[in-house]
Design a protein around this motif. Sequence first.
Motif, PDB file in Angstrom:
ATOM      1  N   GLY A  55      40.309  78.640 -14.705  1.00  0.00           N
ATOM      2  CA  GLY A  55      39.040  79.340 -14.565  1.00  0.00           C
ATOM      3  C   GLY A  55      37.827  78.466 -14.406  1.00  0.00           C
ATOM      4  O   GLY A  55      36.685  78.958 -14.414  1.00  0.00           O
ATOM      5  N   SER A  56      38.017  77.162 -14.231  1.00  0.00           N
ATOM      6  CA  SER A  56      36.886  76.242 -14.078  1.00  0.00           C
ATOM      7  C   SER A  56      36.216  76.405 -12.723  1.00  0.00           C
ATOM      8  O   SER A  56      36.734  77.077 -11.824  1.00  0.00           O
ATOM      9  CB  SER A  56      37.367  74.788 -14.202  1.00  0.00           C
ATOM     10  N   GLY A  57      35.066  75.761 -12.573  1.00  0.00           N
ATOM     11  CA  GLY A  57      34.471  75.618 -11.252  1.00  0.00           C
ATOM     12  C   GLY A  57      35.278  74.631 -10.426  1.00  0.00           C
ATOM     13  O   GLY A  57      36.240  74.014 -10.905  1.00  0.00           O
ATOM     14  N   CYS A  58      34.898  74.479  -9.173  1.00  0.00           N
ATOM     15  CA  CYS A  58      35.588  73.536  -8.295  1.00  0.00           C
ATOM     16  C   CYS A  58      34.684  73.236  -7.109  1.00  0.00           C
ATOM     17  O   CYS A  58      33.624  73.835  -6.956  1.00  0.00           O
ATOM     18  CB  CYS A  58      36.931  74.101  -7.814  1.00  0.00           C
ATOM     19  N   ASN A  59      35.131  72.288  -6.299  1.00  0.00           N
ATOM     20  CA  ASN A  59      34.473  72.075  -5.016  1.00  0.00           C
ATOM     21  C   ASN A  59      35.552  71.735  -4.005  1.00  0.00           C
ATOM     22  O   ASN A  59      36.182  70.672  -4.093  1.00  0.00           O
ATOM     23  CB  ASN A  59      33.428  70.960  -5.093  1.00  0.00           C
ATOM     24  N   GLU A  60      35.784  72.650  -3.084  1.00  0.00           N
ATOM     25  CA  GLU A  60      36.883  72.517  -2.136  1.00  0.00           C
ATOM     26  C   GLU A  60      36.756  71.267  -1.264  1.00  0.00           C
ATOM     27  O   GLU A  60      37.761  70.684  -0.864  1.00  0.00           O
ATOM     28  CB  GLU A  60      36.955  73.752  -1.234  1.00  0.00           C
ATOM     29  N   ARG A  61      35.539  70.854  -0.985  1.00  0.00           N
ATOM     30  CA  ARG A  61      35.308  69.736  -0.066  1.00  0.00           C
ATOM     31  C   ARG A  61      35.162  68.404  -0.784  1.00  0.00           C
ATOM     32  O   ARG A  61      35.660  67.380  -0.317  1.00  0.00           O
ATOM     33  CB  ARG A  61      34.048  70.024   0.757  1.00  0.00           C
ATOM     34  N   PHE A  62      34.506  68.395  -1.945  1.00  0.00           N
ATOM     35  CA  PHE A  62      34.155  67.128  -2.583  1.00  0.00           C
ATOM     36  C   PHE A  62      34.744  66.933  -3.977  1.00  0.00           C
ATOM     37  O   PHE A  62      34.557  65.878  -4.577  1.00  0.00           O
ATOM     38  CB  PHE A  62      32.632  66.985  -2.665  1.00  0.00           C
ATOM     39  N   ASN A  77      28.832  76.535 -11.266  1.00  0.00           N
ATOM     40  CA  ASN A  77      29.910  75.634 -10.865  1.00  0.00           C
ATOM     41  C   ASN A  77      30.057  74.485 -11.866  1.00  0.00           C
ATOM     42  O   ASN A  77      29.577  73.372 -11.644  1.00  0.00           O
ATOM     43  CB  ASN A  77      29.650  75.106  -9.454  1.00  0.00           C
ATOM     44  N   TYR A  78      30.736  74.774 -12.958  1.00  0.00           N
ATOM     45  CA  TYR A  78      30.919  73.824 -14.053  1.00  0.00           C
ATOM     46  C   TYR A  78      32.412  73.616 -14.312  1.00  0.00           C
ATOM     47  O   TYR A  78      33.232  74.462 -13.983  1.00  0.00           O
ATOM     48  CB  TYR A  78      30.266  74.339 -15.338  1.00  0.00           C
ATOM     49  N   ALA A  79      32.722  72.478 -14.939  1.00  0.00           N
ATOM     50  CA  ALA A  79      34.108  72.206 -15.324  1.00  0.00           C
ATOM     51  C   ALA A  79      34.128  71.398 -16.614  1.00  0.00           C
ATOM     52  O   ALA A  79      33.249  70.565 -16.856  1.00  0.00           O
ATOM     53  CB  ALA A  79      34.840  71.446 -14.220  1.00  0.00           C
ATOM     54  N   SER A  80      35.137  71.629 -17.424  1.00  0.00           N
ATOM     55  CA  SER A  80      35.262  70.940 -18.703  1.00  0.00           C
ATOM     56  C   SER A  80      36.091  69.674 -18.569  1.00  0.00           C
ATOM     57  O   SER A  80      36.828  69.477 -17.582  1.00  0.00           O
ATOM     58  CB  SER A  80      35.917  71.861 -19.727  1.00  0.00           C
TER      59      SER A  80
END
Length: 397
Positions: free
Chosen positions: A230-237, A61-64
């Motif tokens: 195509g990045s990671g994400c967090n639906e809640r936070f 779960n990563y994002a640029s």
Amino acid sequence: MERKVGTISRGIRCPIIREGDNLTDIIVDSVLDAAKSEGFELRDRDVIAATESIVARAQGNYASVDAIAKDVKEKLGGETIGVIFPILSRNRFSICLKGMAKGAKKIVLMLNYPSDEVGNALVSLDQLDEAGINPYSDVLDEKRYRELFGENIHPFTGVDYVAYYSEVIREMGADVEVIFANQPQEILKYTKNVLSCDIHSRERTKRILKAHGAEKVYGMDEILTSPVDGSGCNERFGLLGSNKSTEDSVKLFPRDCTDLVLDVQKKILDKTGKHVEVMVYGDGAFKDPVGKIWELADPCVSVANTEGLEGTPNELKLKYLADNDFRALSGEALKEAISKKIKEKDDNLVGNMASQGTTPRRLTDLIGSLCDLTSGSGDKGTPVILIQGYFDNMTDM
């Protein structure tokens, strides 16, 4: 034989976790290997906890910075953005700030003072008193701040965060203006498009901004709630709970972990016959007495936990019983009287004077703090914690 040891917290060494690893197997095998190596056995109601960091890493779960920038620009317009109430942290916020700045032409950075939400100080209360400044009402620009307080270096990191954050923004090609205020609506004198970066007070901040005429208001919890390119994400936070991964990427808070805690619980039961409780934990809640910093940068302490960790402690205060109900007793008679009282205690002690002074917090917050202190954040190599005896009392054999 009477048990002579109460709660034990053990850091469990594990392999270095990589994306795609089977975390259930790694956690279970590591705990059982540690038990065999150290000569202890698991018991019913032991707690196995894994730090959120290894869960997010296993999830990939990563994002640029580019993904953050694209989402910020789309949601806030890409012109002048107010970025308010960030914490002062290279690890927690600097890479997020890069993305915010890359998604805007200008950042108006509004910092809490004398300290941020988690206790990192820009100035001391004594400095405010000497300068005659009221942080609840006075708004300072950077020129006035420097005139009054000069350069302020963080005592642990050696960083002047006003200068550092300004440079981060400029490096991304955006203009920057820094102000210091504690009332959210002050930012609206500079821009109507605001990104609120506080953690635990974010809903209040957003409510106040909207009530005072803000046009676009988002919190960090609303950035990257779904994948961007195509990045990671967090639906809640969203971005909350993220950490620096590289100079141009962050590791996000883990996504849903319910299956993980249930799978670990089941696998331990299958292998040992013991019913343990399991949780994934973030920052605990404790304050550094010198630096005054609270360890509260994650949006919650328990990311996920099994049902047996719900609720609050239901404990009697031994000191109260010894000093009041049984003040005439001592020695074995006192021990027997208190033991009898514990065995007969009600299931709910709320309002009972004999429970006064016991910590009125959720079990997950208390246990998560213990886990966080045990695992540390450096090179211990113990991202899994085993806690035994937490639910015992002095009558348990």
